[in-house]
Design an enzyme around this catalytic site. Structure first.
Site, PDB file in Angstrom:
ATOM      1  N   ASP A 194       0.812  -1.215  -0.077  1.00  0.00           N
ATOM      2  CA  ASP A 194      -0.080  -0.002   0.031  1.00  0.00           C
ATOM      3  C   ASP A 194       0.997   1.171   0.096  1.00  0.00           C
ATOM      4  O   ASP A 194       0.453   2.386   0.615  1.00  0.00           O
ATOM      5  CB  ASP A 194      -0.985  -0.008   1.321  1.00  0.00           C
ATOM      6  CG  ASP A 194      -1.887   0.984   1.118  1.00  0.00           C
ATOM      7  OD1 ASP A 194      -2.215   1.433   0.154  1.00  0.00           O
ATOM      8  OD2 ASP A 194      -2.641   1.116   2.459  1.00  0.00           O
ATOM      9  N   CYS A 254     -24.919 -14.232  -3.459  1.00  0.00           N
ATOM     10  CA  CYS A 254     -25.017 -13.410  -2.214  1.00  0.00           C
ATOM     11  C   CYS A 254     -24.849 -11.911  -2.471  1.00  0.00           C
ATOM     12  O   CYS A 254     -23.797 -11.417  -3.215  1.00  0.00           O
ATOM     13  CB  CYS A 254     -23.674 -14.065  -1.427  1.00  0.00           C
ATOM     14  SG  CYS A 254     -23.303 -13.080   0.144  1.00  0.00           S
ATOM     15  N   CYS A 260     -22.922  -7.895   1.516  1.00  0.00           N
ATOM     16  CA  CYS A 260     -22.166  -6.827   1.533  1.00  0.00           C
ATOM     17  C   CYS A 260     -23.030  -5.548   0.922  1.00  0.00           C
ATOM     18  O   CYS A 260     -23.071  -4.503   1.469  1.00  0.00           O
ATOM     19  CB  CYS A 260     -20.790  -6.866   1.081  1.00  0.00           C
ATOM     20  SG  CYS A 260     -20.543  -7.433  -0.620  1.00  0.00           S
ATOM     21  N   CYS A 281     -13.977   1.313   8.282  1.00  0.00           N
ATOM     22  CA  CYS A 281     -15.157   0.432   8.963  1.00  0.00           C
ATOM     23  C   CYS A 281     -15.133  -0.991   8.188  1.00  0.00           C
ATOM     24  O   CYS A 281     -14.183  -1.087   7.283  1.00  0.00           O
ATOM     25  CB  CYS A 281     -16.349   0.968   7.631  1.00  0.00           C
ATOM     26  SG  CYS A 281     -17.981   0.011   7.449  1.00  0.00           S
ATOM     27  N   CYS A 335     -18.520  -4.395   5.670  1.00  0.00           N
ATOM     28  CA  CYS A 335     -18.705  -5.605   4.277  1.00  0.00           C
ATOM     29  C   CYS A 335     -17.646  -6.553   4.262  1.00  0.00           C
ATOM     30  O   CYS A 335     -17.717  -7.519   3.428  1.00  0.00           O
ATOM     31  CB  CYS A 335     -18.278  -4.545   3.175  1.00  0.00           C
ATOM     32  SG  CYS A 335     -16.973  -3.626   2.848  1.00  0.00           S
TER      33      CYS A 335
HETATM   34 FE1  SF4 Z   1     -19.762   0.272   2.872  1.00  0.00          FE
HETATM   35 FE2  SF4 Z   1     -17.844  -1.521   3.081  1.00  0.00          FE
HETATM   36 FE3  SF4 Z   1     -17.241   1.179   2.739  1.00  0.00          FE
HETATM   37 FE4  SF4 Z   1     -18.215   0.060   5.046  1.00  0.00          FE
HETATM   38  S1  SF4 Z   1     -16.126  -0.247   4.271  1.00  0.00           S
HETATM   39  S2  SF4 Z   1     -19.182   1.926   4.269  1.00  0.00           S
HETATM   40  S3  SF4 Z   1     -19.541  -1.523   4.345  1.00  0.00           S
HETATM   41  S4  SF4 Z   1     -18.141  -0.223   1.561  1.00  0.00           S
END
Ligand code: SF4
Length: 391
Positions: free
Chosen positions: A145, A202, A205, A252, A255
């Site tokens: 990265d 599925c 997410c 976050c 997902c």
């Molecule tokens: Fe949506 Fe994934 Fe971004 Fe969270 S990390 S806001 S679940 S796309």
């Protein structure tokens, strides 16, 4: 460890032996996954070009600046013939086991709760690259990265996994809880089989992303993604998106957590302050204290003002009147207009007489027009009784 003749092309005879050496060294260094990709134009180069052109990257202009190298790998290392691609695991967070609204706790994405992965993984990759040089590679360049390359393209080409609907590389056994790393090399390895896509029908997410940032066709609108908004984005978070942060103050994991390929509870790290920190303490951090608190962590790469902005939003999202004194303090004293503006918003979310009082006092002394406008908006929507008080 058998030393191979110092020739650069290892296709056919010798390729398998050197691959084994690299795989076993990678395993010893802690890389769970290791693959080999031929250097070639990225298969999804046109998709990336359009994604950038259509503005999905938001303010991440560095992605556009590095576009040429991302799309033409020969520019990264002209002698490169292959990419050794690896996955270094990190542990997912446990279910919090606490009421974040009640206890005024925020959440930090699992990858950022330990030591800064850039340094940790890059040091290991450099060790792996040294082994490759000891076996005759004259040119190696390692990335975690840390450069203008499309990491997921190389991981996919190297057989590490498929790109899931959440846009992460997914592996049938390891899920997506790993950092990607790459070593460009002048060796020419036999390519690996490409992993099949196992997402099937599925769409957890897509459906559970709190902002709708994920769209069919592996399309991520970064401008809506909480990882972007809480880490990369430096302005005022759009008001309609602030409640969507929920408890997330840095990144976050939703997902990833909802993905069936990640359902391995035994791999979770224990709940701790690094994952679920106490928000009032964070709101009070000045720049020096912020750097001290997150020294050696990926969190320190974010700007203090943006981080504290997120904390103010999440305190507002708690709806908990106990957050009013600290938000009122930030609105009155924080040197950053960005923080004061979001503290005003947070007070508006909690509402009640104390919050309105703090907003009213701030309105009389605030000189910044942007903060004034946040105060006015907060007063407009904040009823005298807080939502929590009326429960
Ligand atoms: Fe949506 Fe994934 Fe971004 Fe969270 S990390 S806001 S679940 S796309």
């Amino acid at each position: 460890m058998g030393r191979l003749p110092a020739h650069r092309s290892t296709r056919g005879e010798g390729s398998g032996e050197l691959k084994q050496i690299i795989r076993s060294e990678a395993r010893r260094l802690g890389f769970k996954l290791c693959g080999f990709a031929p250097v070639q134009p990225p298969p999804h180069g046109e998709f990336v070009r359009r994604w950038l052109h259509d503005g999905y990257a938001g303010t991440m202009s560095y992605l556009g600046r590095g576009r040429k190298k991302r799309l033409e790998p020969a520019l990264v290392l002209p002698a490169a013939r292959s990419v050794v691609t690896v996955g270094f695991p990190y542990r997912r967070a446990p279910a919090p086991g606490l009421d974040w609204r009640e206890q005024l706790r925020g959440r930090i994405a699992a990858y950022a709760s330990g030591p800064d992965y850039h340094g940790v993984v890059l040091a290991k990759l450099e060790q792996l690259a040294a082994v490759m040089r000891a076996h005759g590679s004259h040119a190696t360049r390692a990335y975690v990265d840390t450069g203008p390359i499309l990491e997921r393209e190389w991981a996919g080409l190297g057989g590490l996994g498929w790109v899931g609907k959440n846009t992460m590389i997914l592996h049938r056994h390891e899920g997506s809880w790993f950092f990607l790393g790459e070593i460009f090399t002048d060796y020419e390895f036999d390519p690996e089989p490409i992993a099949a896509d196992h997402c099937g029908s599925c769409r957890r997410c897509l459906d559970l992303c709190p902002t709708g940032a994920l769209q069919p066709g592996h399309l991520l609108d970064a401008r809506l993604c909480l990882s972007y908004l809480t880490i990369e984005y430096r302005g005022a978070i759009p008001r309609p998106l602030r409640p969507r942060l929920g408890e997330w103050i840095f990144g976050c994991d939703i997902c990833q957590e909802v993905c069936p390929w990640n359902e391995k509870p035994s791999r979770a790290v224990a709940a701790n302050e690094a994952l679920f920190p106490y928000l009032p303490e964070l709101l009070a951090l000045d720049t020096a204290a912020y750097q001290r608190r997150f020294a050696g962590s990926a969190v320190s790469r974010a700007r203090r003002d943006c981080f504290v902005r997120n904390v103010a939003v999440v305190l507002g999202n708690t709806g908990n009147p106990q957050a009013v004194p600290v938000l009122a303090g930030a609105l009155a004293h924080d040197a950053s207009a960005l923080v004061r503006a979001h503290a005003a918003w947070g007070l508006g979310q909690i509402a009640g007489a104390a919050a309105r009082g703090a907003l009213g006092r701030a309105r009389r002394r605030e000189s910044d027009a942007g903060v004034q406008s946040e105060i006015a908006a907060a007063l407009e929507r904040a009823p005298l009784a807080s939502a929590a008080a009326s429960l």
